[in-house]
Motif scaffolding. Structure first.
Motif, PDB file in Angstrom:
ATOM      1  N   SER A   1      -3.796  87.300  19.349  1.00  0.00           N
ATOM      2  CA  SER A   1      -3.602  87.989  20.634  1.00  0.00           C
ATOM      3  C   SER A   1      -3.387  86.980  21.755  1.00  0.00           C
ATOM      4  N   GLN A   2      -4.077  85.875  21.705  1.00  0.00           N
ATOM      5  CA  GLN A   2      -3.884  84.801  22.675  1.00  0.00           C
ATOM      6  C   GLN A   2      -2.445  84.283  22.599  1.00  0.00           C
TER       7      GLN A   2
ATOM      8  N   VAL B   1      -0.126  86.869  24.224  1.00  0.00           N
ATOM      9  CA  VAL B   1      -0.200  86.796  25.689  1.00  0.00           C
ATOM     10  C   VAL B   1       0.571  85.578  26.192  1.00  0.00           C
TER      11      VAL B   1
ATOM     12  N   THR C   1      -8.696  87.887  25.366  1.00  0.00           N
ATOM     13  CA  THR C   1      -7.703  88.420  24.442  1.00  0.00           C
ATOM     14  C   THR C   1      -8.332  88.534  23.066  1.00  0.00           C
TER      15      THR C   1
ATOM     16  N   CYS D   1      -6.696  93.823  22.797  1.00  0.00           N
ATOM     17  CA  CYS D   1      -5.479  93.131  23.242  1.00  0.00           C
ATOM     18  C   CYS D   1      -5.761  92.202  24.412  1.00  0.00           C
ATOM     19  N   LEU D   2      -5.884  92.747  25.607  1.00  0.00           N
ATOM     20  CA  LEU D   2      -6.129  91.957  26.810  1.00  0.00           C
ATOM     21  C   LEU D   2      -7.111  92.731  27.675  1.00  0.00           C
TER      22      LEU D   2
ATOM     23  N   ALA E   1      -2.524  90.418  34.718  1.00  0.00           N
ATOM     24  CA  ALA E   1      -3.067  91.136  33.559  1.00  0.00           C
ATOM     25  C   ALA E   1      -2.356  92.472  33.381  1.00  0.00           C
TER      26      ALA E   1
ATOM     27  N   LEU F   1       1.146  91.844  31.938  1.00  0.00           N
ATOM     28  CA  LEU F   1       1.102  91.457  30.532  1.00  0.00           C
ATOM     29  C   LEU F   1       0.753  92.650  29.638  1.00  0.00           C
TER      30      LEU F   1
ATOM     31  N   TRP G   1       3.221  94.117  26.842  1.00  0.00           N
ATOM     32  CA  TRP G   1       2.730  94.251  25.475  1.00  0.00           C
ATOM     33  C   TRP G   1       2.894  95.690  24.999  1.00  0.00           C
TER      34      TRP G   1
END
Length: 149
Positions: free
Chosen positions: A60-61, A64, A94, A99-100, A120, A123, A127
């Motif tokens: 996930s990082q 992002v 993340t 997800c975030l 955020a 993003l 996503w």
């Protein structure tokens, strides 16, 4: 490997705030990660994340970082202090599960404006568009279902 350190850190954090997530430090005092996710901060021009040597890298990082790069925001690995996180415009975690997730406080002090910020939000929108699922709506629905159980 033992997860006892994460458990103890989480218990300590929850004593201060029942909704808190423990953010661990390494032996040099640099922030690392939570038990379930990677930390990223936005300093106004770029995303910063702890050096790969000190954390477990996350898919996930990576997502992002890729989405941020497409938006013209580079990601840089760096040694980050608690002061760096508190001085950030935005911070988020993340992880595959969420997800975030915007982080708005650290040690009882606001990060940025103390609420989720525009980076955020962008993003998460990007996503969501990529996977064709409204990630925020999906999490809100899951939370509503959990409350009603």
């Amino acid at each position: 490997r033992s997860r006892l350190n994460w458990y103890l850190a989480q218990q300590q954090a929850r004593r201060q705030d029942p909704n808190a997530w423990a953010l661990l430090l390494d032996a040099r005092g640099h922030v690392t990660e939570t038990a379930s996710g990677n930390l990223m901060i936005y300093d106004g021009t770029r995303l910063l994340t702890p050096r790969a040597e000190g954390v477990l890298g996350g898919i996930s990082q990576q997502v992002v970082s890729r989405l941020a790069a497409a938006a013209g925001i580079p990601t840089v690995q760096a040694d980050l202090s608690v002061a760096d996180v508190l001085a950030a415009h935005e911070a988020f975690l993340t992880s595959t599960g969420y997800c975030l997730l915007p982080a708005t406080m650290l040690n009882g002090r606001r990060i940025g404006e103390g609420r989720p910020g525009p980076v955020a939000a962008r993003l998460l929108r990007d996503w969501s568009a990529e996977v064709r699922v409204d990630i925020v709506a999906q999490h809100q629905l899951a939370q509503q279902r959990a409350v009603h159980r």
